[in-house]
Design a protein around this motif. Structure first.
Motif, PDB file in Angstrom:
ATOM      1  N   VAL A  83       0.795  -1.329   0.160  1.00  0.00           N
ATOM      2  CA  VAL A  83       0.082   0.022   0.042  1.00  0.00           C
ATOM      3  C   VAL A  83       0.856   1.222  -0.030  1.00  0.00           C
ATOM      4  N   LYS A  84       1.851   1.182   0.903  1.00  0.00           N
ATOM      5  CA  LYS A  84       2.866   2.395   1.065  1.00  0.00           C
ATOM      6  C   LYS A  84       3.417   2.531  -0.292  1.00  0.00           C
ATOM      7  N   ARG A  85       4.215   1.658  -1.036  1.00  0.00           N
ATOM      8  CA  ARG A  85       4.793   1.679  -2.264  1.00  0.00           C
ATOM      9  C   ARG A  85       3.684   2.234  -3.188  1.00  0.00           C
ATOM     10  N   SER A  86       2.576   1.855  -3.467  1.00  0.00           N
ATOM     11  CA  SER A  86       1.477   2.273  -4.338  1.00  0.00           C
ATOM     12  C   SER A  86       1.287   3.580  -4.148  1.00  0.00           C
ATOM     13  N   GLY A 146       0.188   8.187  -5.851  1.00  0.00           N
ATOM     14  CA  GLY A 146      -0.485   9.306  -4.820  1.00  0.00           C
ATOM     15  C   GLY A 146      -1.695   8.733  -4.399  1.00  0.00           C
ATOM     16  N   TYR A 147      -2.629   9.685  -3.767  1.00  0.00           N
ATOM     17  CA  TYR A 147      -3.801   9.509  -3.136  1.00  0.00           C
ATOM     18  C   TYR A 147      -4.914   9.528  -3.857  1.00  0.00           C
ATOM     19  N   ILE A 172      -7.471   4.660  -0.820  1.00  0.00           N
ATOM     20  CA  ILE A 172      -7.755   3.642  -1.503  1.00  0.00           C
ATOM     21  C   ILE A 172      -6.227   3.839  -2.587  1.00  0.00           C
ATOM     22  N   ALA A 173      -5.825   2.783  -2.555  1.00  0.00           N
ATOM     23  CA  ALA A 173      -4.425   2.575  -3.471  1.00  0.00           C
ATOM     24  C   ALA A 173      -4.638   1.856  -4.578  1.00  0.00           C
ATOM     25  N   VAL A 174      -3.822   2.233  -5.826  1.00  0.00           N
ATOM     26  CA  VAL A 174      -3.855   1.265  -7.014  1.00  0.00           C
ATOM     27  C   VAL A 174      -3.350  -0.148  -6.738  1.00  0.00           C
TER      28      VAL A 174
END
Length: 832
Positions: A17-20, A25-26, A121-123
């Motif tokens: 999640v952090k890397r995405s 971005g957000y 929400i992340a890609v």
């Protein structure tokens, strides 16, 4: 809701999640700018009052009056400090509201379902959506169950589309809404990269319209600024003509300009609205835009749904009518095998993973009463969602052996229409419906079909069904609902009940809830075909609107608006979205309301309590009344300052410069907190919710109110100038005259702030409304006045002198006479 995550759907880990988020971005269309304290200060220093103070401070420095220059610098710090404090409070309140208004989204991460703020929400995330929820990112379906989506926000097509991971089009988009079932989708695009985001870029640049009150206040400030400039120039000219002293002329002109400029009004307006919304948030009432507070107080009609708003939305299964045996089974007889088929098919016609309270109850009763639970053996392979007028729904299941269950439920009238029944049979069913309806019960018809083959007709109404019976629910009115409706009625607000339920049930519940004039309900089909003029008349006269579908609800709301009503629409379902959006105030239920209803609404009641709307309306009225009080106070107290500065100069009196900038700025420092902090904290008057709603078109000050404020100001001016002449003619020098005038004005200011707490009740009656800030500001004002009069260095600086008890009593008497006449006016008004 219960959802067993399939083994292969593990979702992202925290590290992924952090890397995405670092890469993509957000999930937000626009990064909200955080106003830093530096930006706030910069905005404050652009205010006209601060600019005037800086100019005066510079003039004092240039001519060598360092004491006055230092005082002006202190005044700049104090004025900007008060503005900074107020702006910061408003900003924090609005940020808190913004945070609460952000919807939550469900994602699968680390093999668990989590609820997160939508912007996180992340890609690559696995997002989970279910019936009634908004979809908040673009993605591809990886798992679904009976999933259909409404894409009208992108395509303009209002019908729902069924999709799954095997269909040709398995993509779903941000801004669309889940109509039925559930789906898990893998996020591919977020924020500005989504389909909606690319459309939304242009929307972000559209400025929000100002409210009528904002426009009126800005116009008033503009007029006052023009007057200020004109008076400034004339005072400078007259003074220079008499003295030939450019510095004195400038200082006199700037003093008067400062006294005319009512810069407190926009500060008060912003503060009142933002803090009003913030206080409501603490009550469990989320206001999406602080300006909606203004509209709340003008509400003339409340359109409310029945289920979950008037009633508890608890949906107890009270009875089952079995058509074959023509017998009614009560809730203690559900284990009887004679009624098993009706219960079974009522359950099969519900969603496999129920969302609706009635469907949850049917699943529960099925589990408790049936010998064998067959739910795990059958899988739904086709569905007709809830539709039609009146509505019905059909589900088709089959097991591994190919055996089918075709079950339908819906409004009894809809189910009767699709079954092969004689008129005698229809009459017998309607008789039962009437008996249950009079008791306030909610009814659903249940039917089954032996439909074979896979050539499904386009509409479920084309399938031939066998009528099985009725399931009878009781959803009792909420405990305190009668008291809520009584308060609404006393406030002069009309009630309209707009529901999808039948007329008899709705009428019975409305009577139990204490709603007046509920006879002769109108149904949705009648509404759909009415000409506009006729609809406007019916919308005005009728109270109950039954068997309503989205288009009919919308038509009623629009008709009420055309009648000049300010409409608050309460709803919780997907079908309420259009009407919620169209109403002046859309109100959604926070607990049981769908995401779509909450997105369309401008107000969300977090605990689904209609009584909270009454609190919100009362707050809207209180805030509007308090803004009026603040503005009238500002006008009234500015008049004596303006005239005390200008008249001695224009009339050639002995002491033309009775007030200098230091005196005016001190008065401004007293007035600022009084109007924007004290009046904002003023409690609601006891007759506020017994008044008729204020017309939204009404200007924030009528001519009568404006004239009254001007008279108040002129009376104080008369008292102050009387003291001027009395002191001068009694042999007083300039310092004594100035001190008497200044003290009288301070006393008058204190009394005016007390008198204007109510324009109806007496000052002494208003003391019952506790306002600790008023006490603190009044005490501080008197304390500082005492320091200015009796501490020699301070009084020398302000060119004042100490007063004896007789002089103080004289000043106080003039102040009392110039303000307290208003109490006699209010007394006469009350007698009338």
């Amino acid at each position: 809701m219960d959802f067993n995550i399939p083994e292969h759907l593990k979702g992202l880990t925290d590290a992924e999640v952090k890397r995405s988020q670092e890469k993509f971005g957000y999930n937000q269309l626009k990064v909200s700018e955080k106003s830093s304290w530096l930006k706030l200060l910069f905005d404050i220093f652009r205010e006209p009052m601060l600019i005037l103070l800086i100019i005066i401070a510079v003039i004092y420095l240039v001519v060598g009056n360092y004491g006055e220059a230092l005082f002006m610098l202190l005044a700049i710090v104090l004025v900007s400090g008060i503005s900074f404090y107020q702006d910061n409070r408003s900003k924090k309140a609005l940020e808190a509201l913004e945070k609460l208004n952000e919807p939550l989204s469900k994602v699968i991460r680390n093999n668990k379902i989590l609820e997160i703020p939508t912007h996180e929400i992340a890609v690559g995330d696995l997002c989970f959506t279910e019936e009634g929820k908004m979809i908040n990112a673009d993605g591809v379906i990886v798992h679904s169950n009976d999933f259909s989506v409404n894409e009208s926000s992108l395509t303009g097509e209002s019908f729902s589309v069924f999709k799954d991971n095997k269909s040709e089009d398995k993509e779903i988009y941000s801004g669309t809404s889940t109509v039925s079932g559930l789906a898990v989708f893998e996020v591919q695009k977020i924020g500005k990269e989504t389909k909606l985001g690319k459309i939304g870029e242009s929307i972000l640049n559209i400025k929000e319209e100002k409210s009528p009150l904002q426009i009126q206040i800005e116009r008033f400030i503009k007029y006052m600024a023009i007057i200020g400039i004109a008076v400034f120039l004339s005072v400078c000219t007259v003074n220079y003509y008499h003295t030939r002293n450019i510095v004195d002329s400038l200082l006199n002109g700037l003093t008067l300009a400062m006294s005319i400029l009512p810069e407190e009004i926009p500060v008060a307006f912003t503060t009142f609205m933002a803090l009003g919304a913030w206080k409501l948030m603490r009550e469990g009432i989320i206001i999406k835009k602080s300006s909606i507070v203004e509209t709340l107080g003008s509400t003339t009609v409340i359109c409310t749904d029945k289920t979950g708003t008037i009633t508890e939305n608890s949906m107890h299964l009270k009875a089952v009518y079995d058509f074959k045996s023509e017998r009614v089974f009560n809730d203690k007889e559900f284990n009887d095998q004679s009624v098993a088929e009706v219960i079974q098919y009522a359950m099969w016609s519900s969603e496999p993973v129920p969302f609706d309270p009635m469907e949850k109850t049917l699943h529960q009763i099925y589990a408790e009463t049936q010998k064998e639970d067959l739910r795990s053996h059958y899988k739904m392979f086709h569905e007709y969602p809830l539709e039609g007028k009146p509505p019905m729904m059909t589900h088709l299941f089959k097991n591994n052996e190919g055996e089918r269950i075709v079950a339908a439920k819906g409004a009894p009238e809809a189910i009767i229409n699709v079954c092969n029944l004689s008129e005698v049979q229809k009459s017998a069913i309607r008789k039962e419906m009437e008996i249950f309806g009079k008791e306030g019960y909610r009814l659903l018809g249940v039917a089954k079909s032996d439909f074979k083959g896979d050539d499904f007709p386009l509409r479920q109404q084309e399938i031939s069904f066998e009528f099985l019976g009725l399931v009878v629910f009781y959803d009792p009115p909420k405990k305190d609902i009668q008291n809520v409706f009584r308060k609404i009625e006393l406030a002069g607000i009309k009630i309209k009940v707009i529901t999808g339920d039948n007329a008899q049930t709705t009428e019975s519940i409305a009577i139990q809830a204490g709603i007046p004039n509920v006879s002769n309900p109108v149904n949705g089909d009648e509404i759909a075909n009415l000409p506009e003029a006729e609809l406007m008349k019916i919308a005005n006269e009728k109270v109950l609107f039954t068997r309503m579908f989205p288009e009919a609800k919308l038509r009623v709301v629009e008709a009420l608006k055309q009648n000049g009503e300010i409409v608050a629409m309460i709803g919780d379902g997907v079908n309420d979205g259009p009407a919620l959006k169209a109403a002046h105030i859309g109100v959604a239920m926070g607990e049981k309301g769908t995401e779509i209803a909450k997105a369309a609404a401008s107000v969300v009641l977090t605990n689904d309590d209609l009584g909270k709307l009454v609190i919100a309306i009362a707050a809207g009225r209180r805030i509007y009344t308090n803004i009026k009080k603040a503005v009238q106070y500002i006008i009234s107290i500015h008049i004596p300052i303006i005239l005390t500065v200008s008249l001695p100069l224009f009339l050639g009196w002995a002491f033309p410069q009775i007030f200098t900038p230091v005196h005016v700025i001190f008065l401004e420092l007293v007035m600022g907190p009084t109007c924007s902090i004290v009046y904002e904290n003023e409690p609601m008057e006891k007759n506020t919710m017994l008044q008729k709603p204020r017309p939204i078109t009404e200007t924030f000050l009528t001519w009568r109110e404006l004239i009254l404020s001007i008279i108040q100001g002129l009376m104080i001016t008369a008292g102050v100038l009387f003291i001027y002449q009395l002191t001068y003619r009694s042999g007083g020098n300039e310092e004594l005259t100035r001190t008497m005038v200044f003290t009288t004005l301070i006393f008058a200011n204190i009394l005016l702030s007390l008198a204007n707490r109510s324009f109806y009740y007496s000052m002494f009656e208003s003391f019952r409304n506790k306002n600790i800030l008023l006490v603190i500001i009044t005490f501080l004002t008197i304390l500082i006045l005492g320091v200015m009069l009796y501490v020699a260095p301070v009084s020398n600086f302000f060119k004042l002198t100490s007063l004896n008890i007789e002089q103080i009593l004289t000043a106080a008497s003039a102040a009392i006479l110039s303000v307290m006449w208003f109490e006699i006016y209010k007394l006469i008004k009350r007698f009338r």
